[in-house]
Design a protein around this motif. Structure first.
Motif, PDB file in Angstrom:
ATOM      1  N   THR A   8       7.749   1.891  12.349  1.00 38.77           N
ATOM      2  CA  THR A   8       6.636   3.246  12.003  1.00 38.77           C
ATOM      3  C   THR A   8       7.935   4.134  12.037  1.00 38.77           C
TER       4      THR A   8
ATOM      5  N   LYS B 189       2.511   3.775   1.274  1.00 39.15           N
ATOM      6  CA  LYS B 189       1.280   3.652   1.392  1.00 39.15           C
ATOM      7  C   LYS B 189       0.254   2.409   0.673  1.00 39.15           C
TER       8      LYS B 189
ATOM      9  N   GLU C  65       2.111   0.906   4.836  1.00 43.34           N
ATOM     10  CA  GLU C  65       0.853   0.911   5.665  1.00 43.34           C
ATOM     11  C   GLU C  65       0.047   0.069   6.721  1.00 43.34           C
TER      12      GLU C  65
END
Length: 323
Positions: free
Chosen positions: A281, A106, A158
């Motif tokens: 992604t 993340k 991310e």
């Protein structure tokens, strides 16, 4: 007279002899009776002694069995407590390792460009393997399901993909008129000029899109856009702008799955521009799903250990408890 005395003497002798024999017979009978009585008393005392001994033996065996049962229960509780403590430590270490893996997915390194934030996840994955039990098949299956690129080459976190999306969107808008097989230079120039002249107008997203309702796709766009907002646009440019808008909406809210779904609707050169971003992604989402599964497994293992520990406490509190 002499004859009478002689007879009397003989009678006395015979009487004495008979008395002697009777006395001897009575003595023998008395001894025999005493011997029989003695044997009866010995048998009776022996039987009572055996009964008392058997009763004491049974009581001793019962007490010994109770003590052995308690000792076995104590030994079982100690072993279970030891195993529970070891399993609790493993669960904590596994949860920490999964948390590190999820954080690496993340959050990127602050201060670095998105190109420099890619790094292999092999150290975090190895830590998860070491923290898991040897016979934990779920962890092995989930780890084997992580893409090879994520383990060896690494993934973009991310934050990096969010920053990269802005650049991809900007470039995709400049080639919106270019088809996938390419076009002449004037088409490229016209597409670039269009991206400069177009104004990003504020738009609203239909509620059915926000609720992710199941609808058919028309012209590769969700039903709400195709029926209400795209009708009458022969160049399909409005559809692409709506796609960017909705994808950006979900990206700002951290939903990369929805963002990828809408970016996958692009056609032509914009799809070629976004292809690498969609690939990265997709790897991120697969790895993130594996990390979330490992986190849920670690949390459920910890919950099971708490229930197991409570059961051990209840069993140890029972005075007659055993394994």
């Amino acid at each position: 007279m002499t004859q009478v005395l002689k007879l009397r003497r003989e009678a006395d002798l015979e009487l004495r002899e008979q008395l002697k024999r009777q006395s001897q017979a009575f003595s023998d009978h008395l001894q025999e009776a005493l011997r029989i009585r003695e044997e009866e008393l010995e048998r009776e005392l022996g039987r009572k002694y055996d009964e008392i001994l058997e009763s004491e033996r049974c009581q001793f065996k019962a007490q010994l069995a109770s003590i052995v049962g308690r000792l076995r229960g104590l030994d079982y509780a100690i072993k279970e407590k030891k195993e529970a403590d070891e399993a609790a430590k493993r669960a904590q270490v596994l949860w920490s390792a999964c948390q590190s893996l999820l954080r690496a997915i993340k959050v990127g390194c602050p201060g670095l460009a998105w190109k420099d934030q890619i790094r292999p996840l092999e150290p975090e994955i190895t830590a998860v393997k070491k923290a898991a039990a040897e016979n934990d098949e779920l962890v092995l299956v989930v780890i084997n399901g992580i893409p090879k690129e994520a383990r060896e080459r690494g993934i973009y976190p991310e934050d990096a993909l969010r920053e990269r999306f802005l650049k991809v969107e900007q470039v995709a808008r400049t080639v919106a008129l270019v088809p996938e097989e390419g076009a002449a230079l004037p088409i490229h120039i016209l597409s670039y000029l269009q991206s400069l002249l177009l104004i990003k107008a504020a738009s609203t997203i239909p509620q059915c899109e926000l609720n992710d309702e199941k609808s058919r796709l028309q012209a590769n766009l969700p039903l709400a856009f195709s029926q209400h907002q795209v009708t009458g646009d022969p160049t399909n440019q409005n559809k692409k702008r709506k796609t960017y808008f909705v994808a950006r909406y979900w990206l700002d809210r951290g939903d990369f799955a929805q963002t990828l779904k809408y970016m996958n609707l692009l056609k032509g050169a914009p799809r070629c521009v976004a292809r690498q971003w969609m690939f990265e992604t997709r790897i991120l989402l697969e790895t993130q799903q594996a990390a979330n599964t490992l986190m849920a497994h670690a949390a459920s293992s910890g919950l099971m250990l708490v229930c197991r520990r409570d059961r051990l406490l209840i069993n140890s509190a029972d005075p007659g408890g055993g394994p």
